[in-house]
Design a protein around this motif. Structure first.
Motif, PDB file in Angstrom:
ATOM      1  N   VAL A   1     -19.315   4.305  -8.699  1.00 50.83           N
ATOM      2  CA  VAL A   1     -18.772   4.090  -7.303  1.00 50.83           C
ATOM      3  C   VAL A   1     -17.408   3.405  -7.647  1.00 50.83           C
ATOM      4  O   VAL A   1     -17.118   2.787  -8.537  1.00 50.83           O
ATOM      5  CB  VAL A   1     -19.619   3.086  -6.830  1.00 50.83           C
ATOM      6  N   ASP A   2     -16.619   3.615  -6.454  1.00 54.17           N
ATOM      7  CA  ASP A   2     -15.367   2.924  -6.546  1.00 54.17           C
ATOM      8  C   ASP A   2     -15.599   1.474  -5.979  1.00 54.17           C
ATOM      9  O   ASP A   2     -15.515   1.254  -4.929  1.00 54.17           O
ATOM     10  CB  ASP A   2     -14.242   3.581  -5.601  1.00 54.17           C
ATOM     11  N   ALA A   3     -15.309   0.545  -7.013  1.00 50.22           N
ATOM     12  CA  ALA A   3     -15.969  -0.779  -6.277  1.00 50.22           C
ATOM     13  C   ALA A   3     -14.847  -1.522  -5.546  1.00 50.22           C
ATOM     14  O   ALA A   3     -15.074  -2.513  -4.576  1.00 50.22           O
ATOM     15  CB  ALA A   3     -16.048  -1.705  -7.610  1.00 50.22           C
ATOM     16  N   ASP A   4     -13.563  -0.979  -5.655  1.00 46.75           N
ATOM     17  CA  ASP A   4     -12.477  -1.552  -4.792  1.00 46.75           C
ATOM     18  C   ASP A   4     -12.457  -0.749  -3.235  1.00 46.75           C
ATOM     19  O   ASP A   4     -11.632  -1.134  -2.388  1.00 46.75           O
ATOM     20  CB  ASP A   4     -11.115  -1.243  -5.332  1.00 46.75           C
ATOM     21  N   TYR A   5     -13.315   0.017  -3.058  1.00 41.99           N
ATOM     22  CA  TYR A   5     -13.351   0.865  -1.704  1.00 41.99           C
ATOM     23  C   TYR A   5     -13.771  -0.261  -0.897  1.00 41.99           C
ATOM     24  O   TYR A   5     -14.741  -0.931  -1.008  1.00 41.99           O
ATOM     25  CB  TYR A   5     -14.336   2.011  -1.693  1.00 41.99           C
ATOM     26  N   PRO A   6     -13.274   0.018   0.704  1.00 42.88           N
ATOM     27  CA  PRO A   6     -13.729  -1.114   1.614  1.00 42.88           C
ATOM     28  C   PRO A   6     -15.149  -1.122   1.878  1.00 42.88           C
ATOM     29  O   PRO A   6     -15.555  -0.010   2.090  1.00 42.88           O
ATOM     30  CB  PRO A   6     -12.791  -0.536   2.879  1.00 42.88           C
TER      31      PRO A   6
ATOM     32  N   PHE B   1     -20.351  -6.436 -12.899  1.00 44.16           N
ATOM     33  CA  PHE B   1     -20.619  -5.245 -13.845  1.00 44.16           C
ATOM     34  C   PHE B   1     -19.520  -4.243 -13.464  1.00 44.16           C
ATOM     35  O   PHE B   1     -19.642  -3.074 -14.165  1.00 44.16           O
ATOM     36  CB  PHE B   1     -22.146  -4.641 -13.420  1.00 44.16           C
ATOM     37  N   VAL B   2     -18.462  -4.450 -12.744  1.00 39.04           N
ATOM     38  CA  VAL B   2     -17.550  -3.769 -12.320  1.00 39.04           C
ATOM     39  C   VAL B   2     -16.331  -3.643 -13.765  1.00 39.04           C
ATOM     40  O   VAL B   2     -16.341  -4.619 -14.081  1.00 39.04           O
ATOM     41  CB  VAL B   2     -16.684  -4.275 -11.258  1.00 39.04           C
ATOM     42  N   GLN B   3     -16.089  -2.354 -13.969  1.00 36.09           N
ATOM     43  CA  GLN B   3     -15.165  -2.344 -15.148  1.00 36.09           C
ATOM     44  C   GLN B   3     -14.005  -1.286 -14.631  1.00 36.09           C
ATOM     45  O   GLN B   3     -14.407  -0.281 -14.330  1.00 36.09           O
ATOM     46  CB  GLN B   3     -15.769  -1.672 -16.379  1.00 36.09           C
ATOM     47  N   ASP B   4     -12.717  -1.667 -14.629  1.00 33.18           N
ATOM     48  CA  ASP B   4     -11.745  -0.746 -14.297  1.00 33.18           C
ATOM     49  C   ASP B   4     -11.882  -0.149 -12.791  1.00 33.18           C
ATOM     50  O   ASP B   4     -11.493   0.530 -12.509  1.00 33.18           O
ATOM     51  CB  ASP B   4     -11.602   0.474 -15.203  1.00 33.18           C
ATOM     52  N   GLY B   5     -12.394  -1.012 -11.736  1.00 31.71           N
ATOM     53  CA  GLY B   5     -12.516  -0.685 -10.651  1.00 31.71           C
ATOM     54  C   GLY B   5     -13.732   0.173 -10.185  1.00 31.71           C
ATOM     55  O   GLY B   5     -13.825   0.267  -9.034  1.00 31.71           O
TER      56      GLY B   5
END
Length: 145
Positions: A27-32, A40-44
Motif C-alpha cells: 500500500v502507498d501509505a502517503d495516498y490520501p 510500520f511504514v517504510q519508504d512511503g
C-alpha cells in the motif's frame, strides 16, 4: 468503463487464499485517506497481511478495502482506498500482480486517465512499412488412432 483494479484485486485475493497461501498487500501509505499503522511504514509503503486468519471485518468494494487487525498487540481499523493499492502477492511464493499508478478520484466513482492533448495541426504520418504476415506454424498435436 469502470476501473479494473478492484476486480483484479478481488480475483487475486481469492486465488491466493484458494491456493492456501497468505495474501499480502503493498500500500502507498502517503495516498490520501489511507489509515494504516504508521510505525510500520517504510519508504512511503506498507505491506499488510490480509489473510482471513489475520484480519476481521474484511471489506472490499470498488472504492476501498478495510479491515480490523492487531499491530504490535494493538487493535486498529485499516482503511485503504483502492487507488493506494500497489500490489498483491502470496507470501509463500511471490505470485501476484503489481498495479499501475492510475488516478482515482476521491469524490467521484469514476476513473480519469491522464491523456495528452494533441493539436490537430501536429499531424503524425507513419511511414514505416507494414510487417509481413508471419507463416502460421502447424499444431504440435496429432490424432492417434
Amino acid at each position: 468503463m469502470t476501473p479494473n483494479r478492484p476486480y483484479l484485486l478481488r480475483a487475486f485475493f481469492d486465488w491466493i487464499v484458494d491456493n492456501d497461501c497468505t495474501p499480502h498487500l503493498v500500500v502507498d501509505a502517503d495516498y490520501p485517506a489511507v489509515q494504516v499503522p504508521t510505525q510500520f511504514v517504510q519508504d512511503g509503503q506498507i505491506v499488510l497481511n490480509i489473510s482471513p486468519s489475520a484480519v476481521t471485518q474484511f471489506s472490499l468494494d470498488k472504492n476501498q478495502l478495510s479491515f480490523d487487525a492487531r499491530f504490535g498487540g494493538q487493535p486498529m481499523q485499516v482503511y485503504v482506498p483502492i487507488g493506494a493499492v500497489l500490489a498483491i502477492y502470496a507470501r509463500e511464493n511471490g505470485e501476484g500482480t503489481v498495479f499501475t499508478t492510475d488516478e482515482f478520484l476521491e469524490d467521484e466513482d469514476e476513473f480519469v486517465p491522464e491523456l495528452e492533448s494533441i493539436d490537430s495541426s501536429d499531424e503524425v504520418i507513419d511511414e514505416t512499412p507494414p510487417e509481413k504476415p508471419q507463416k502460421k506454424k502447424g499444431s504440435h498435436l496429432r490424432v492417434v488412432k
